[in-house]
Design a protein around this motif. Structure first.
Motif, short mmCIF file in Angstrom:
data_model
loop_
_atom_site.label_atom_id
_atom_site.label_comp_id
_atom_site.label_asym_id
_atom_site.label_seq_id
_atom_site.Cartn_x
_atom_site.Cartn_y
_atom_site.Cartn_z
N ARG A 219 0.83 -1.20 0.00
CA ARG A 219 0.00 0.00 0.00
C ARG A 219 0.87 1.25 0.00
NH1 ARG A 219 -2.24 -0.38 4.75
NH2 ARG A 219 -3.84 -1.86 4.09
N THR A 220 1.93 1.22 0.80
CA THR A 220 2.85 2.36 0.86
C THR A 220 3.48 2.63 -0.50
OG1 THR A 220 3.35 1.98 3.20
CG2 THR A 220 4.97 3.23 1.93
N MET A 221 3.89 1.55 -1.18
CA MET A 221 4.50 1.71 -2.50
C MET A 221 3.52 2.30 -3.50
SD MET A 221 7.72 0.74 -2.54
CE MET A 221 7.94 0.52 -4.31
N VAL A 222 2.29 1.80 -3.50
CA VAL A 222 1.30 2.26 -4.47
C VAL A 222 0.92 3.71 -4.21
CG1 VAL A 222 -1.06 1.94 -5.32
CG2 VAL A 222 0.40 -0.05 -4.95
N THR A 223 0.61 4.03 -2.96
CA THR A 223 0.18 5.40 -2.64
C THR A 223 1.32 6.40 -2.74
OG1 THR A 223 0.55 5.02 -0.27
CG2 THR A 223 -1.66 4.58 -1.12
N GLY A 224 2.55 5.91 -2.71
CA GLY A 224 3.70 6.80 -2.82
C GLY A 224 4.04 7.18 -4.25
N SER A 225 3.33 6.62 -5.22
CA SER A 225 3.60 6.94 -6.62
C SER A 225 3.07 8.32 -6.97
CB SER A 225 2.97 5.89 -7.53
OG SER A 225 1.55 5.91 -7.40
N VAL A 253 3.82 -5.89 -7.98
CA VAL A 253 2.67 -6.51 -8.65
C VAL A 253 2.55 -7.98 -8.25
CG1 VAL A 253 1.71 -7.17 -10.88
CG2 VAL A 253 2.74 -4.92 -10.59
N THR A 254 3.67 -8.67 -8.23
CA THR A 254 3.65 -10.10 -7.89
C THR A 254 3.15 -10.31 -6.48
OG1 THR A 254 5.54 -10.42 -9.37
CG2 THR A 254 5.00 -12.22 -7.87
N SER A 255 3.57 -9.47 -5.56
CA SER A 255 3.14 -9.59 -4.17
C SER A 255 1.64 -9.38 -4.02
CB SER A 255 3.90 -8.58 -3.30
OG SER A 255 3.50 -8.66 -1.95
N ILE A 256 1.11 -8.35 -4.69
CA ILE A 256 -0.33 -8.08 -4.62
C ILE A 256 -1.11 -9.26 -5.20
CG2 ILE A 256 -2.18 -6.62 -5.51
CD1 ILE A 256 -0.21 -4.26 -5.34
N ALA A 257 -0.67 -9.78 -6.34
CA ALA A 257 -1.35 -10.92 -6.96
C ALA A 257 -1.27 -12.16 -6.08
CB ALA A 257 -0.75 -11.21 -8.33
N ARG A 273 -4.81 2.77 -9.11
CA ARG A 273 -3.53 3.48 -9.04
C ARG A 273 -2.42 2.57 -9.57
NH1 ARG A 273 -2.31 7.52 -5.03
NH2 ARG A 273 -0.33 8.50 -5.56
N LEU A 274 -2.51 1.29 -9.26
CA LEU A 274 -1.52 0.34 -9.77
C LEU A 274 -1.55 0.31 -11.30
CD1 LEU A 274 0.58 -1.85 -8.97
CD2 LEU A 274 -1.29 -3.52 -9.18
N LYS A 275 -2.73 0.42 -11.89
CA LYS A 275 -2.84 0.45 -13.35
C LYS A 275 -2.12 1.67 -13.92
CE LYS A 275 -7.27 -2.01 -13.61
NZ LYS A 275 -8.70 -1.92 -14.02
N ILE A 276 -2.19 2.78 -13.21
CA ILE A 276 -1.51 4.00 -13.67
C ILE A 276 0.00 3.79 -13.63
CG2 ILE A 276 -1.10 6.44 -13.19
CD1 ILE A 276 -3.97 6.57 -12.08
#
Length: 363
Positions: A219-225, A253-257, A273-276
């Motif tokens: 979550r931190t990685m995604v929201t930090g983009s 991505v692998t971790s989320i999946a 956000r991950l798609k972006i």
């Protein structure tokens, strides 16, 4: 001789298996005259001590010190060879139609990992840089074990030893990143690789504390983009910016999946956000000048998907999460995608699958 005794193998390293005119017991199946030899495995690496790949005055960690870089690569080589050997053996086993041969090949993988677990490998990390580099390797071993565990019946003592060892390594990783890692390392690609390994070990051991740590890290990685999908800490890496953007996206991505596939849900990770982030990265690979405009230097990444398949293995779990038609179409041109730290043949693991992120695992 029972199956467990046979799979323990022979030899000083404890993992090599050589048999002749032996009988294996797999359920009620009698397998006669089986013969197999496990591939050689590097000796367990227990201690590591090395500095940075980068020049001491490189605040953005973008100026590589050639001598130090070569030293780090050399020190890590035997660990990487170990993981590559595991995934090659897994690939051969899962491609094997003969279940007897598949069992023997898979037992080689478990025996190899057990040898490292028994030696308490990777337990003595003496520098911060060693502690930063090792989590991705621990994750690679954990994923290899996860792929193999159910393929070999019995071997309960060995499996328990492996899982106890992996759990200790995961907890050491969490402690380092939570308390001692620099602010940058705790939020960049290194944290993403740590998250992947800790999450896989949490799933294996059913330790929700570990899974939650991985979910929070993702979550931190995604929201930090940034709004455009770039990862600011990686964009600081000048000519290596796109390289490290892709390097971060691979475990993220692998971790989320993986966590979704295990039934833990997405932990409120923003998939839109991950798609972006993914879209920015793919556009950058097709046209690195997009990243050059942000990083201020021409990128080391060559343009085009086919020129970068080693950095695009994350597209398989990404497609399984999102089902994006254009990504699935692009995958047809570049498969198979391989990455030893993601289990080897990532296309075999995630290709043409649909992973939903509904929470199914009871906490």
């Amino acid at each position: 001789m029972n199956l467990s005794d046979f799979l323990k193998g022979k030899g000083t390293a404890g993992w090599a298996v050589t048999t002749g005119a032996l009988v294996l017991f797999v359920g009620m199946t009698n397998i006669a005259s089986a013969k197999a030899k496990c591939p050689d495995v590097p000796d367990p690496v227990v201690s590591l001590e090395f500095g940075s790949r980068y020049k001491a005055d490189s605040k953005t960690r973008s100026d590589i010190d050639a001598e130090s870089d070569a030293e780090v690569t050399s020190v890590l080589k035997s660990i990487d060879r170990f993981i590559q050997g595991l995934t090659r053996q897994i690939g051969k086993a899962q491609a094997e139609d003969d279940q007897k041969k598949q069992l023997i090949m898979s037992s080689c993988v478990l025996n190899a990992i057990h040898a490292w677990a028994k030696a308490d490998a990777l337990s003595d990390m003496r520098t911060a840089n060693a502690k930063l580099a090792v989590p991705s390797r621990i994750g690679g071993i954990a994923i290899a074990y996860a792929e193999t565990r159910s393929m070999v019946p019995g071997m309960e003592a060995e499996k328990q030893a492996i899982e106890t060892w992996l759990l200790a390594r995961a907890k050491a990783t969490m402690d380092f990143f939570d308390n001692d890692a620099t602010k940058g390392a705790s939020r960049n690609n290194l944290r993403a690789w740590a998250s992947l390994g800790v999450g896989q070990i949490g799933i294996l051991s059913k330790q929700t504390e570990l899974v939650d740590w991985s979910i929070d890290s993702n979550r931190t990685m995604v929201t930090g983009s940034a709004a455009d999908g770039s990862i600011p800490l990686e964009m600081r890496r000048k000519k290596y910016a796109l390289h490290y953007q892709l390097h971060a996206l691979t475990p993220l991505v692998t971790s989320i999946a993986m966590i979704c596939d295990a039934g833990y849900g997405n932990g409120q990770a923003d998939l839109e956000r991950l798609k972006i982030i993914a879209g920015f990265s793919l556009n950058g690979v097709r046209n690195p000048k997009i990243v050059e405009a942000i990083a201020g230097e021409a990128q080391t990444v060559e343009p085009g998907l086919k020129a970068n398949t080693e950095s695009l293995a994350w597209l398989e779990p990404y497609a399984s999460l999102t089902g994006e038609k254009d990504v699935n179409a692009a995958l047809l041109e570049i498969r198979p995608l391989l990455n030893s730290k993601l289990g080897g043949d990532v296309t075999r693991i995630y290709g043409n699958r649909h992973i939903d992120c509904e929470t199914r695992t009871i906490r």
